[in-house]
Design a protein around this motif. Structure first.
Motif, PDB file in Angstrom:
ATOM      1  N   GLU A   1       0.828  -1.189   0.000  1.00  0.00           N
ATOM      2  CA  GLU A   1       0.000   0.000   0.000  1.00  0.00           C
ATOM      3  C   GLU A   1       0.868   1.247   0.000  1.00  0.00           C
ATOM      4  N   SER A   2       0.287   2.335  -0.492  1.00  0.00           N
ATOM      5  CA  SER A   2       0.989   3.604  -0.428  1.00  0.00           C
ATOM      6  C   SER A   2       0.984   4.080   1.020  1.00  0.00           C
ATOM      7  N   LEU A   3       1.804   5.065   1.305  1.00  0.00           N
ATOM      8  CA  LEU A   3       1.864   5.603   2.665  1.00  0.00           C
ATOM      9  C   LEU A   3       0.486   6.094   3.097  1.00  0.00           C
ATOM     10  N   HIS A   4      -0.195   6.743   2.181  1.00  0.00           N
ATOM     11  CA  HIS A   4      -1.513   7.282   2.510  1.00  0.00           C
ATOM     12  C   HIS A   4      -2.500   6.173   2.857  1.00  0.00           C
ATOM     13  N   GLU A   5      -2.506   5.124   2.053  1.00  0.00           N
ATOM     14  CA  GLU A   5      -3.405   3.988   2.321  1.00  0.00           C
ATOM     15  C   GLU A   5      -3.071   3.330   3.656  1.00  0.00           C
ATOM     16  N   LYS A   6      -1.777   3.208   3.871  1.00  0.00           N
ATOM     17  CA  LYS A   6      -1.319   2.556   5.093  1.00  0.00           C
ATOM     18  C   LYS A   6      -1.738   3.341   6.329  1.00  0.00           C
ATOM     19  N   LEU A   7      -1.558   4.666   6.241  1.00  0.00           N
ATOM     20  CA  LEU A   7      -1.953   5.502   7.382  1.00  0.00           C
ATOM     21  C   LEU A   7      -3.444   5.315   7.684  1.00  0.00           C
ATOM     22  N   GLY A   8      -4.240   5.242   6.617  1.00  0.00           N
ATOM     23  CA  GLY A   8      -5.672   5.030   6.800  1.00  0.00           C
ATOM     24  C   GLY A   8      -5.967   3.693   7.438  1.00  0.00           C
ATOM     25  N   ALA A   9      -5.322   2.645   6.941  1.00  0.00           N
ATOM     26  CA  ALA A   9      -5.561   1.298   7.466  1.00  0.00           C
ATOM     27  C   ALA A   9      -5.157   1.208   8.928  1.00  0.00           C
ATOM     28  N   VAL A  10      -3.994   1.813   9.235  1.00  0.00           N
ATOM     29  CA  VAL A  10      -3.518   1.769  10.611  1.00  0.00           C
ATOM     30  C   VAL A  10      -4.458   2.557  11.520  1.00  0.00           C
ATOM     31  N   GLN A  11      -4.944   3.684  11.022  1.00  0.00           N
ATOM     32  CA  GLN A  11      -5.853   4.471  11.856  1.00  0.00           C
ATOM     33  C   GLN A  11      -7.127   3.690  12.164  1.00  0.00           C
ATOM     34  N   GLU A  12      -7.630   2.982  11.171  1.00  0.00           N
ATOM     35  CA  GLU A  12      -8.813   2.154  11.417  1.00  0.00           C
ATOM     36  C   GLU A  12      -8.508   1.090  12.476  1.00  0.00           C
ATOM     37  N   ALA A  13      -7.314   0.493  12.362  1.00  0.00           N
ATOM     38  CA  ALA A  13      -6.964  -0.599  13.270  1.00  0.00           C
ATOM     39  C   ALA A  13      -6.829  -0.124  14.716  1.00  0.00           C
ATOM     40  N   ILE A  14      -6.376   1.111  14.908  1.00  0.00           N
ATOM     41  CA  ILE A  14      -6.203   1.589  16.283  1.00  0.00           C
ATOM     42  C   ILE A  14      -7.433   2.335  16.795  1.00  0.00           C
ATOM     43  N   SER A  15      -8.524   2.288  16.046  1.00  0.00           N
ATOM     44  CA  SER A  15      -9.746   2.975  16.473  1.00  0.00           C
ATOM     45  C   SER A  15     -10.897   1.980  16.580  1.00  0.00           C
ATOM     46  N   GLN A  16     -11.022   1.386  17.733  1.00  0.00           N
ATOM     47  CA  GLN A  16     -12.104   0.412  17.947  1.00  0.00           C
ATOM     48  C   GLN A  16     -13.328   1.145  18.474  1.00  0.00           C
ATOM     49  N   PRO A  17     -14.450   1.016  17.794  1.00  0.00           N
ATOM     50  CA  PRO A  17     -15.627   1.783  18.182  1.00  0.00           C
ATOM     51  C   PRO A  17     -16.347   1.257  19.423  1.00  0.00           C
ATOM     52  N   GLY A  18     -16.106   0.046  19.836  1.00  0.00           N
ATOM     53  CA  GLY A  18     -16.888  -0.516  20.937  1.00  0.00           C
ATOM     54  C   GLY A  18     -18.224  -1.006  20.430  1.00  0.00           C
ATOM     55  N   SER A  19     -19.031  -1.563  21.318  1.00  0.00           N
ATOM     56  CA  SER A  19     -20.300  -2.127  20.866  1.00  0.00           C
ATOM     57  C   SER A  19     -21.468  -1.467  21.583  1.00  0.00           C
ATOM     58  N   GLY A  20     -22.595  -1.548  20.975  1.00  0.00           N
ATOM     59  CA  GLY A  20     -23.798  -0.951  21.550  1.00  0.00           C
ATOM     60  C   GLY A  20     -24.643  -0.366  20.448  1.00  0.00           C
ATOM     61  N   GLU A  21     -25.823   0.102  20.822  1.00  0.00           N
ATOM     62  CA  GLU A  21     -26.713   0.627  19.799  1.00  0.00           C
ATOM     63  C   GLU A  21     -26.447   2.107  19.549  1.00  0.00           C
ATOM     64  N   LEU A  22     -26.636   2.500  18.279  1.00  0.00           N
ATOM     65  CA  LEU A  22     -26.461   3.896  17.915  1.00  0.00           C
ATOM     66  C   LEU A  22     -27.798   4.621  17.970  1.00  0.00           C
ATOM     67  N   ASP A  23     -27.817   5.715  18.693  1.00  0.00           N
ATOM     68  CA  ASP A  23     -28.983   6.589  18.718  1.00  0.00           C
ATOM     69  C   ASP A  23     -29.021   7.362  17.394  1.00  0.00           C
ATOM     70  N   PRO A  24     -30.143   7.302  16.665  1.00  0.00           N
ATOM     71  CA  PRO A  24     -30.218   8.011  15.369  1.00  0.00           C
ATOM     72  C   PRO A  24     -29.945   9.506  15.517  1.00  0.00           C
ATOM     73  N   LEU A  25     -30.345  10.081  16.644  1.00  0.00           N
ATOM     74  CA  LEU A  25     -30.085  11.507  16.858  1.00  0.00           C
ATOM     75  C   LEU A  25     -28.586  11.776  16.961  1.00  0.00           C
ATOM     76  N   ALA A  26     -27.880  10.831  17.574  1.00  0.00           N
ATOM     77  CA  ALA A  26     -26.431  10.978  17.694  1.00  0.00           C
ATOM     78  C   ALA A  26     -25.787  10.879  16.314  1.00  0.00           C
ATOM     79  N   VAL A  27     -26.312   9.997  15.493  1.00  0.00           N
ATOM     80  CA  VAL A  27     -25.794   9.863  14.134  1.00  0.00           C
ATOM     81  C   VAL A  27     -25.994  11.173  13.372  1.00  0.00           C
ATOM     82  N   GLU A  28     -27.157  11.789  13.593  1.00  0.00           N
ATOM     83  CA  GLU A  28     -27.416  13.095  12.975  1.00  0.00           C
ATOM     84  C   GLU A  28     -26.389  14.130  13.436  1.00  0.00           C
ATOM     85  N   ASP A  29     -26.101  14.113  14.735  1.00  0.00           N
ATOM     86  CA  ASP A  29     -25.121  15.057  15.282  1.00  0.00           C
ATOM     87  C   ASP A  29     -23.774  14.905  14.575  1.00  0.00           C
ATOM     88  N   VAL A  30     -23.385  13.657  14.373  1.00  0.00           N
ATOM     89  CA  VAL A  30     -22.096  13.400  13.736  1.00  0.00           C
ATOM     90  C   VAL A  30     -22.113  13.904  12.305  1.00  0.00           C
TER      91      VAL A  30
END
Lengths: 211, 211
Positions: free
Chosen positions: A76-105
DNA sequence: GCTATCGGAAAGGTACACTATCCATATGCG
DNA sequence: CGCATATGGATAGTGTACCTTTCCGATAGC
């Protein structure tokens, strides 16, 4: 060096090193005979990285494996790699998403000029939506008011982060610096924010002489 | 309401609620007969708080118990309580402290006009020292250069935090708001920082068209 | 030659956060 | 009333994650 010295130099017990080898977090040493292997400084460096990810980053063994795989990926290019690594170090956790919160985002992301549509597409936006959902679930339905001041402060911080990482030599060092800088940086930010809270609240409620 | 409705309204399974009651994370309901108890909205609120601390804050059950005990303590001033709660929600983790990292923390704290002596005295400074130790152990021995820009950004953020919390009504709401704001805020900061990284790095390495 | 250590595999252990089972009792509906 | 369902309380069990222990025959190094 053999596993005993690797252990001594890293502070990680021998059985744990063997476990990491089994789990693929550490590449095997070079066999000099059927039951003797040789490890070098690269192994030591990798082992310390694993411990930092686990101890300070709070990553699970499986997540560490993903991160290392992303770091080691040569296709992968450096840019792709940075993206992949960022995804790997960002675990969202589990649970339900509030639709209002999704709107906020979505509103927040659009305010910055982006045009994302799917919040669950990236771990990062998913993380943010999870956190805002949790805020709503405990009755904090205006937590999103903090997003803009947070971003303002974080622009300063992210600028320093990028400069710190860009100062490194090889692309591999950049990737590794991003992992370490992000995860250890999270821990540092947590601590410094608490110190800043103490200072900021002193102005409002005083030193305890009057509350 | 009884446990079934509490479960339905919170999304937490009945056996888990029973477990929390056993562990003292949730006060017992009012018994109307030897095997019937009544729970109110305060129980629901507390239950949702527990889930937020566990799911988003990543706190252990034992840590949640400590936090709740600090919140419920009636024998302290608001200032003392804020301090106790902050300690409870700041777990330093385990590992050895690098003396150089301790020096970095002392220098940083003094730079702000404080005169702390014992880094291990507070969980917050201990957290910071742990993180800087980890940075050093993986070869990042100039990570402390980031502390000043971090503080600069965090002053903006902490200011917003304090205003957010101060807006709340009763002292109990302030305490609860601080817990939620700190822990959920940590998660939000993590996510927004990653978004800010993406934006900031785009300026440096471009969109991937050139790296 | 002798003791400590090695690599590798398999089984064991510990901590945590639930989850399941039981039981006598209560509720609520027809 | 009758009867399925739910309840509080206690005890025991489950699943996951992260290591440790134990074993083996082979080597290292004095």
């Amino acid at each position: 060096m053999r596993v005993g010295e690797l252990s001594k130099r890293s502070g990680v017990p021998v059985p744990t090193i063997k476990y990491y080898l089994r789990e693929g977090l550490l590449p095997a040493g070079v066999l000099t005979s059927p039951n003797q292997a040789h490890y070098d400084d690269e192994h030591l460096r990798r082992l310390r990285l694993v411990r930092a990810l686990v101890d300070v980053g709070g990553l699970s063994i499986a997540a560490v494996r993903d991160v290392l795989a992303a770091i080691d990926n040569r296709d992968e290019s450096l840019h792709e790699k940075l993206g992949a690594v960022q995804e790997a170090i960002s675990q969202p956790g589990s649970g339900e998403l509030d639709p209002l919160a999704v709107e906020d985002v979505l509103a927040f992301v659009r305010r910055q000029g982006e045009e994302y549509c799917d919040v669950t597409e990236s771990n990062v936006t998913h993380m943010l939506a999870m956190a805002l959902s949790a805020a709503r679930s405990v009755g904090h339905d205006h937590f999103h008011d903090l997003l803009d001041p947070y971003l303002e402060g974080l622009k300063i911080i992210a600028q320093a982060d990028v400069e710190y990482v860009a100062r490194r030599g090889s692309p591999d060092d950049v990737i590794e610096g991003m992992v370490v800088g992000t995860l250890i940086g999270d821990a540092v930010l947590k601590a410094v924010r608490r110190l800043a809270h103490t200072q900021a609240s002193r102005k409002v409620i005083g030193d305890g002489s009057a509350d």
